[in-house]
Design a protein around this motif. Structure first.
Motif, PDB file in Angstrom:
ATOM      1  N   GLU A 111      62.723 -84.131  55.193  1.00  0.00           N
ATOM      2  CA  GLU A 111      62.322 -85.535  55.155  1.00  0.00           C
ATOM      3  C   GLU A 111      63.065 -86.271  54.029  1.00  0.00           C
ATOM      4  OE1 GLU A 111      60.226 -86.841  57.489  1.00  0.00           O
ATOM      5  OE2 GLU A 111      60.640 -88.766  56.531  1.00  0.00           O
ATOM      6  N   ASN A 168      54.890 -85.423  48.314  1.00  0.00           N
ATOM      7  CA  ASN A 168      54.250 -86.574  48.961  1.00  0.00           C
ATOM      8  C   ASN A 168      54.383 -87.818  48.080  1.00  0.00           C
ATOM      9  OD1 ASN A 168      53.621 -85.473  51.392  1.00  0.00           O
ATOM     10  ND2 ASN A 168      51.499 -85.001  50.890  1.00  0.00           N
ATOM     11  N   LYS A 172      56.300 -91.190  49.216  1.00  0.00           N
ATOM     12  CA  LYS A 172      55.654 -92.503  49.115  1.00  0.00           C
ATOM     13  C   LYS A 172      56.651 -93.536  48.558  1.00  0.00           C
ATOM     14  CE  LYS A 172      51.327 -94.469  47.524  1.00  0.00           C
ATOM     15  NZ  LYS A 172      50.226 -94.307  46.581  1.00  0.00           N
ATOM     16  N   LYS A 177      55.896 -91.271  55.515  1.00  0.00           N
ATOM     17  CA  LYS A 177      54.544 -90.721  55.705  1.00  0.00           C
ATOM     18  C   LYS A 177      54.343 -89.443  54.891  1.00  0.00           C
ATOM     19  CE  LYS A 177      53.678 -91.083  60.454  1.00  0.00           C
ATOM     20  NZ  LYS A 177      54.023 -90.599  61.523  1.00  0.00           N
TER      21      LYS A 177
END
Ligand code: IMP
Length: 421
Positions: A111, A168, A172, A177
């Protein structure tokens, strides 16, 4: 005999096929760097195999295959590869070993790889988006998870929780996501259970094999100019694709290596962004028109150009190449004239090495010598002496300009389309 095989250009040199051919003489085949950004294509009879992590030696019975400590392993991808091979009738049990100290590629690596590329916009690297850069980044930052963690449920759960939390927060910032800890945990733990029988201390395994005089083939992924230290930085991958990477990525010392084989195409290709001095639209159109030069991993059309001996000479220097395998000669069969770059011109200056600054390399104009084309199909030729004389002259010239002995010439994807000199 321990042999290191490296790509002498920008990757996709046809290493998979040459590795497959050289595997005949080896007992062990070892991957030492990269991850499933690589795609090695091998044809066995009518069957086509594209291997991303497992050494192509797996296709020859009795060969032992090792994924060394220097590789970054996507466990989900690896399980899929094992399952596909088994469906095709190739068993991995007892023949595939994965280093317990190899690092994992996790979903946040993929990601972040994709997000960074988007943010870079026109300056993007053109990565394979397999999460390779972020996975090696975590390794160097000493926050990576390894196979040894994956196969230990408590340790994995504890370490993953911390990593998901931090990543995470990073996602952000990118506006992406967040990942679900539970989903990642369950999926990867299942892969961990499946991989557990293959995970071991490969350093000890390889040293024991050497003590019994086993021959080892170290198969390089990507190519010299994608090397994190010696490539066209930042348009590179995140590992040492040059011969030194075979030592650090396996734990076998340089003085145990006997020869280095450099694989190169009879022309030049590159996937992704970054300078490619001999890039040429006509050759690209010709090769794509023949259905050639589309990436094995991403399907992207490769950029194509004339043979660049400035680059391959540099590759000989960095890798200590003893022998050359030249592939894809048949790609040039229809040309009237074949060009070879022997130096670069920058303004009034002529240089015969690769400058370190990519901005300068991008401005380099190739200086070419021309060779008459052989205008004869070579794909059925099985012996060196049966090649058209003009093709032999061309191969000898590029080997001399590269500064290493020509050992193998290849005129097609099949095992039989290989000549030994
Ligand atoms: P990454 O390895 O996915 O981070 O991609 C970095 C650069 O290396 C990009 O230009 C990719 O196209 C290139 N690259 C990575 N793996 C390969 C490969 O196996 N063959 C050719 N190019 C590759």
């Amino acid at each position: 005999m321990n042999t290191i095989l490296v790509g002498a250009q920008w990757g996709d040199e046809g290493k998979g096929k040459i590795i497959d051919v050289l595997t005949e003489q080896a007992d062990y085949v070892v991957r030492t760097q990269g991850g499933n950004n690589a795609g090695h294509t091998v044809y066995v009879g009518p069957k086509k195999y594209v291997l991303h992590l497992i050494p192509s030696g797996i296709l020859r019975k009795k060969k032992i295959c090792v994924i060394g400590n220097g590789v970054v392993v996507d466990p989900i991808g690896l399980v899929k590869e094992i399952d596909t091979l088994e469906k095709l009738g190739t068993k991995c049990d007892g023949r595939l070993f994965i280093s317990e100290t190899a690092h994992l590629v996790l979903p946040y690596h993929r990601e972040i790889d994709a997000q960074r590329e988007t943010v870079k916009g026109k300056n993007k690297i053109g990565t394979t988006k397999r999460g390779i850069g972020p996975a090696y980044g975590d390794k160097v930052a000493r926050v990576g998870l390894r196979l040894i963690d994956l196969v230990n449920p408590e340790v994995f759960a504890e370490k993953l929780k911390v990593r998901i939390k931090e990543n995470n927060a990073i996602l952000k910032v990118f506006g992406a996501k967040p990942l679900s800890y539970k989903k990642v945990h369950d999926e990867y733990r299942a892969a961990g259970d499946r991989l557990k029988p293959f995970v071991t201390n490969t350093l000890i395994l390889l040293h024991k094999a050497m003590a019994k005089n086993a021959s080892i083939l170290f198969e390089g992924a990507q190519g010299t100019f994608l090397d994190i230290d010696h490539g066209t930085y930042p348009y590179v991958t995140s590992s040492n694709t040059t011969s030194g990477g075979a030592c650090t990525g396996s734990g076998i010392a340089p003085n145990r290596m006997d020869r280095v084989v450099g694989v190169m195409k009879a022309y030049t290709t590159r996937v992704g962004e970054g300078p490619l001095p001999t890039e040429n639209a006509e050759i690209a159109d010709m090769l794509h028109g023949m259905g050639r030069e589309f990436g094995a991993t991403t399907g992207r059309a490769r950029r194509c150009g004339w043979f660049d001996s400035v680059a391959t000479r540099h590759a000989t220097m960095v890798n200590g190449i003893d022998e050359l395998a030249i592939t894809n000669l048949d790609g040039l069969d229809t040309l009237d004239t074949v060009k070879v770059c022997i130096a670069y011109r920058i303004g009034k200056q002529k240089i015969d090495y690769i400058p370190n600054d990519v901005a300068i390399l991008s401005k380099c104009e190739p200086v070419y010598v021309e060779f008459p084309g052989w205008k004869t199909p070579t794909d059925k030729v099985k012996n060196w002496k049966d090649l058209p004389a003009k093709a032999r002259t061309y191969l000898k010239a590029i080997s001399e300009l590269t500064g290493a002995k020509l050992a193998i010439a290849s005129v097609g994807p099949a095992r039989e389309q290989t000549m030994f000199l």
